[in-house]
Write an enzyme that holds these catalytic residues in place. Sequence first.
Site, PDB file in Angstrom:
ATOM      1  N   GLU A  14      -3.026  -4.622  -3.098  1.00 39.89           N
ATOM      2  CA  GLU A  14      -3.532  -5.552  -4.119  1.00 39.89           C
ATOM      3  C   GLU A  14      -3.554  -4.909  -5.497  1.00 39.89           C
ATOM      4  O   GLU A  14      -3.158  -5.506  -6.500  1.00 39.89           O
ATOM      5  CB  GLU A  14      -4.957  -6.008  -3.769  1.00 39.89           C
ATOM      6  CG  GLU A  14      -5.074  -6.744  -2.458  1.00 39.89           C
ATOM      7  CD  GLU A  14      -5.375  -5.832  -1.278  1.00 39.89           C
ATOM      8  OE1 GLU A  14      -4.785  -4.732  -1.182  1.00 39.89           O
ATOM      9  OE2 GLU A  14      -6.196  -6.235  -0.439  1.00 39.89           O
ATOM     10  N   ASN A  48       0.841  -1.198   0.000  1.00 39.43           N
ATOM     11  CA  ASN A  48       0.000   0.000   0.000  1.00 39.43           C
ATOM     12  C   ASN A  48       0.877   1.250   0.000  1.00 39.43           C
ATOM     13  O   ASN A  48       1.979   1.266   0.563  1.00 39.43           O
ATOM     14  CB  ASN A  48      -1.011   0.004   1.155  1.00 39.43           C
ATOM     15  CG  ASN A  48      -0.423  -0.206   2.526  1.00 39.43           C
ATOM     16  OD1 ASN A  48       0.593  -0.879   2.692  1.00 39.43           O
ATOM     17  ND2 ASN A  48      -1.050   0.367   3.535  1.00 39.43           N
ATOM     18  N   ILE A  49       0.386   2.261  -0.680  1.00 45.27           N
ATOM     19  CA  ILE A  49       1.133   3.514  -0.859  1.00 45.27           C
ATOM     20  C   ILE A  49       0.184   4.662  -0.528  1.00 45.27           C
ATOM     21  O   ILE A  49      -0.768   4.926  -1.274  1.00 45.27           O
ATOM     22  CB  ILE A  49       1.634   3.646  -2.312  1.00 45.27           C
ATOM     23  CG1 ILE A  49       2.484   2.423  -2.700  1.00 45.27           C
ATOM     24  CG2 ILE A  49       2.439   4.942  -2.465  1.00 45.27           C
ATOM     25  CD1 ILE A  49       2.782   2.323  -4.192  1.00 45.27           C
ATOM     26  N   GLU A  50       0.435   5.297   0.624  1.00 49.52           N
ATOM     27  CA  GLU A  50      -0.477   6.352   1.091  1.00 49.52           C
ATOM     28  C   GLU A  50      -0.024   7.729   0.608  1.00 49.52           C
ATOM     29  O   GLU A  50       1.063   7.887   0.049  1.00 49.52           O
ATOM     30  CB  GLU A  50      -0.576   6.296   2.623  1.00 49.52           C
ATOM     31  CG  GLU A  50      -1.138   4.957   3.078  1.00 49.52           C
ATOM     32  CD  GLU A  50      -1.397   4.867   4.574  1.00 49.52           C
ATOM     33  OE1 GLU A  50      -0.887   5.715   5.344  1.00 49.52           O
ATOM     34  OE2 GLU A  50      -2.116   3.922   4.963  1.00 49.52           O
ATOM     35  N   CYS A 102      -4.057   0.718  -2.606  1.00 48.79           N
ATOM     36  CA  CYS A 102      -3.940  -0.529  -1.846  1.00 48.79           C
ATOM     37  C   CYS A 102      -2.853  -1.436  -2.434  1.00 48.79           C
ATOM     38  O   CYS A 102      -2.518  -1.357  -3.615  1.00 48.79           O
ATOM     39  CB  CYS A 102      -5.258  -1.300  -1.874  1.00 48.79           C
ATOM     40  SG  CYS A 102      -6.619  -0.508  -1.026  1.00 48.79           S
ATOM     41  N   CYS A 136     -10.394  -4.767   0.245  1.00 52.52           N
ATOM     42  CA  CYS A 136     -11.512  -3.817   0.192  1.00 52.52           C
ATOM     43  C   CYS A 136     -12.331  -4.072  -1.082  1.00 52.52           C
ATOM     44  O   CYS A 136     -11.902  -4.796  -1.992  1.00 52.52           O
ATOM     45  CB  CYS A 136     -10.995  -2.379   0.230  1.00 52.52           C
ATOM     46  SG  CYS A 136     -10.305  -1.805  -1.336  1.00 52.52           S
ATOM     47  N   CYS A 165     -10.651  -3.301  -4.494  1.00 56.28           N
ATOM     48  CA  CYS A 165      -9.668  -4.305  -4.925  1.00 56.28           C
ATOM     49  C   CYS A 165     -10.361  -5.582  -5.401  1.00 56.28           C
ATOM     50  O   CYS A 165      -9.909  -6.211  -6.362  1.00 56.28           O
ATOM     51  CB  CYS A 165      -8.689  -4.603  -3.794  1.00 56.28           C
ATOM     52  SG  CYS A 165      -7.536  -3.238  -3.506  1.00 56.28           S
TER      53      CYS A 165
HETATM   54  N1  THU Z   1      -5.310  -1.291   2.396  1.00 54.06           N
HETATM   55  C1  THU Z   1      -4.763  -2.147   1.490  1.00 54.06           C
HETATM   56  O1  THU Z   1      -3.619  -1.972   1.072  1.00 54.06           O
HETATM   57  N2  THU Z   1      -5.529  -3.191   1.055  1.00 54.06           N
HETATM   58  C2  THU Z   1      -6.808  -3.435   1.452  1.00 54.06           C
HETATM   59  O2  THU Z   1      -7.464  -4.295   0.892  1.00 54.06           O
HETATM   60  C3  THU Z   1      -7.380  -2.663   2.542  1.00 54.06           C
HETATM   61  C4  THU Z   1      -6.667  -1.399   2.887  1.00 54.06           C
HETATM   62  C5  THU Z   1      -4.496  -0.179   2.884  1.00 54.06           C
HETATM   63  C6  THU Z   1      -4.952   1.183   2.437  1.00 54.06           C
HETATM   64  C7  THU Z   1      -4.409   2.068   3.527  1.00 54.06           C
HETATM   65  O3  THU Z   1      -3.066   2.404   3.216  1.00 54.06           O
HETATM   66  C8  THU Z   1      -4.407   1.188   4.762  1.00 54.06           C
HETATM   67  O4  THU Z   1      -4.547  -0.148   4.298  1.00 54.06           O
HETATM   68  C9  THU Z   1      -5.516   1.487   5.746  1.00 54.06           C
HETATM   69  O5  THU Z   1      -6.737   1.537   5.118  1.00 54.06           O
END
Ligand code: THU
Length: 142
Positions: free
Chosen positions: A61, A48-50, A59, A93, A96
Amino acid sequence: MANITDNDRALLVQKAIEARNNAYAPYSKFSVGAAVLGADGKIYTGCNIENVSYGMTMCAERTALFKMVSEGCTKFAAIAIVAGENATDGAPCGACRQVMGEFADGLENTEVLLASLNGNYITETVASMMPYPFVNFKPQED
Ligand code: THU
């Protein structure tokens, strides 16, 4: 690319755990890793990359799946996802799941491995993770 072995699954889970180390998650502090087994036999990883503008976050995935597509492969046989101590901590989520539906090599056949940090995993499929999928839309002809 249907014959996935337990060795393949274990490798995919390990790759997801490694990819999680690259998570850029300074805001949520929730790290996720994913590894996709492409129909080309290659493994594509993602984290994941915020972003400070939270909605721009990607996300793990979709990072992995988009890497696969950008490398010229549009079908995948399996994806492993790991977030925490419990296998379901990284349950994907809705966005994804929808993207998985787009690129699955058959909804029923494509495996979704929900993994824990210690390497244990639950085996689901894209179909089992997404009932009544929206995948059959065809654009109207003019
Ligand atoms: N996140 C994912 O990478 N995959 C998911 O299926 C659910 C959420 C990440 C997004 C965000 O960076 C962190 O989890 C919290 O929501």
